[in-house]
Design an enzyme around this catalytic site. Structure first.
Site, mmCIF file in Angstrom:
data_model
loop_
_atom_site.group_PDB
_atom_site.id
_atom_site.type_symbol
_atom_site.label_atom_id
_atom_site.label_comp_id
_atom_site.label_asym_id
_atom_site.label_seq_id
_atom_site.Cartn_x
_atom_site.Cartn_y
_atom_site.Cartn_z
ATOM 1 N N ASP A 162 0.826 -1.207 0.000
ATOM 2 C CA ASP A 162 0.000 0.000 0.000
ATOM 3 C C ASP A 162 0.860 1.257 0.000
ATOM 4 O OD1 ASP A 162 0.949 -0.443 2.553
ATOM 5 O OD2 ASP A 162 -1.001 -0.696 3.484
ATOM 6 N N ASP A 181 -8.182 -2.391 13.794
ATOM 7 C CA ASP A 181 -9.557 -2.600 13.323
ATOM 8 C C ASP A 181 -9.656 -3.778 12.347
ATOM 9 O OD1 ASP A 181 -8.333 -1.578 11.070
ATOM 10 O OD2 ASP A 181 -9.613 0.205 10.898
ATOM 11 N N HIS A 204 -7.720 -4.347 9.656
ATOM 12 C CA HIS A 204 -7.370 -4.141 8.245
ATOM 13 C C HIS A 204 -6.060 -4.848 7.907
ATOM 14 C CE1 HIS A 204 -5.198 -0.238 9.543
ATOM 15 N NE2 HIS A 204 -4.248 -0.910 8.918
ATOM 16 N N GLU A 216 -9.728 -1.223 4.865
ATOM 17 C CA GLU A 216 -10.435 -0.878 6.083
ATOM 18 C C GLU A 216 -11.764 -1.646 6.166
ATOM 19 O OE1 GLU A 216 -8.875 0.603 8.250
ATOM 20 O OE2 GLU A 216 -8.177 2.612 7.764
#
Ligand code: GLP
Length: 261
Positions: free
Chosen positions: A67, A136, A138, A143
Site C-alpha cells: 500500500d 480494526d 485491516h 479498512e
C-alpha cells in the site's frame, strides 16, 4: 490457518526469516510481498543480518508493496516507498527497480492501480506475502467494509487508522493523509503464502477475529480464512483473546519436523 504463538517479535522474526531464506534458496527469483508498519521491522532486521552473513540473497528476487499513502511528497520520510527503502530494500541486494509499490502520486489513480495489478501478474504473482494487521482488522489498508473481492484501488483511511499512524507523523493526526492506495483483499489472497505477524495486546481482538471470527468485511483480515496457506505468528499478548490457544500450541509443538510454516 496455522497459528504460532511465540515469546516475542524476535522469535517470530527468526521463523519468518527461515521461511524467506528457504524460499529464496529454492527459488532465487521469488516474488515477495512487503508490508510497512512496525510489525515487520524485526523480520527486516533479521533478513538483513542473514544477508550480511551471506546466507540469503535478493539479487534475483522482486518485491511488491502492499500500500501507499496518496499525496505525500516524493521525498517525505513516511511515504511507504521511502519507508520500505529505508527499512529493508536498501539494506539488502535487490536489483534496481526490483521493489515496486503503488503510485500514490499518479495523476490517473485508477490507471495506476490497474498498472500495479498488471505488474504483479506479469511477475507471476507473489510467493510469500508479509502482513501486519491494524487494530480494526485491516490488512494492507483494506479498512472495514472493504469488498472481499477488491483489487488495488484508492481507499479512505478510518479515523482509528489515522490516529494509530499519527505516531509516525509527530503525533499530528492532521498530517496523516486521508487517502491511500492499497492492494485489494483479492489481490492479497492471490499470493501463494500469507504470513501475518502481530504483537501486543492492542492487536488481540483483531487476531481473535481473524482466526476465530466469522468471515466479514467488518473484519477484513477474516477473508484469510479462505486461503489454503496462511501462517499467523503472534506473541502471548496478541494471542490473549484466542479461545483455542491451548490447541494451537499443541498443534505447533507436535508438528511433524518436515512440515514447515
Ligand atoms: C498500517 C499498514 C498496514 C499495517 C498496519 C499495522 O496501517 N498499512 O500494512 O499492517 O498499519 O501497523 P503496525 O505493524 O505498525 O501496528
Amino acid at each position: 490457518m496455522e497459528v504460532v504463538i511465540e515469546s516475542g517479535a524476535q522469535a517470530i522474526a527468526v521463523l519468518v526469516a527461515d521461511a524467506v531464506e528457504r524460499l529464496l534458496a529454492a527459488k532465487p527469483e521469488a516474488v515477495l510481498g512487503l508490508a510497512t508498519g512496525s510489525s515487520p521491522l524485526a523480520i527486516y532486521d533479521e533478513v538483513t543480518r542473514r544477508y550480511a552473513d551471506g546466507r540469503v540473497s535478493f539479487a534475483r528476487a522482486r518485491a511488491f508493496m502492499l500500500d501507499e499513502y496518496v499525496g505525500l511528497p516524493g521525498d517525505h520520510p513516511e511515504r511507504y516507498r521511502n519507508v520500505i527503502e529505508r527499512d529493508v530494500a536498501s539494506r539488502v541486494d535487490f536489483a534496481p527497480g526490483a521493489v515496486q509499490g503503488p503510485d500514490g502520486n499518479a495523476e490517473d489513480i485508477p490507471a495506476a492501480c490497474e498498472a500495479y495489478e498488471a505488474a504483479i501478474a506479469r511477475a507471476g504473482g507473489v510467493d510469500l506475502q508479509l502482513l501486519g494487521i491494524g487494530t480494526d482488522g485491516h490488512i494492507g489498508f483494506n479498512e472495514p467494509g472493504s469488498s472481499l473481492a477488491s483489487r488495488t484501488r484508492i481507499k479512505t483511511l478510518t479515523a482509528q487508522t489515522r490516529a494509530d499512524n499519527a505516531r509516525f507523523f509527530d503525533g499530528d493526526i492532521d498530517a496523516v493523509p486521508r487517502h491511500c492506495l492499497t492492494q485489494g483483499l483479492a489481490t492479497i489472497m492471490s499470493a501463494r503464502h500469507l504470513v501475518l505477524v502481530a504483537t501486543g495486546t492492542g492487536k488481540a481482538e483483531a487476531v481473535h477475529q481473524l482466526v476465530e471470527g466469522a468471515v466479514s468485511a467488518m473484519w477484513p483480515a477474516t477473508v484469510m480464512q479462505h486461503h489454503p496457506h496462511v501462517t499467523v505468528l503472534v506473541d502471548e499478548a496478541a494471542a490473549s483473546r484466542l479461545t483455542l490457544r491451548a490447541y494451537y500450541r499443541e498443534i505447533y509443538a507436535n508438528k511433524p519436523p518436515w512440515q514447515r510454516i
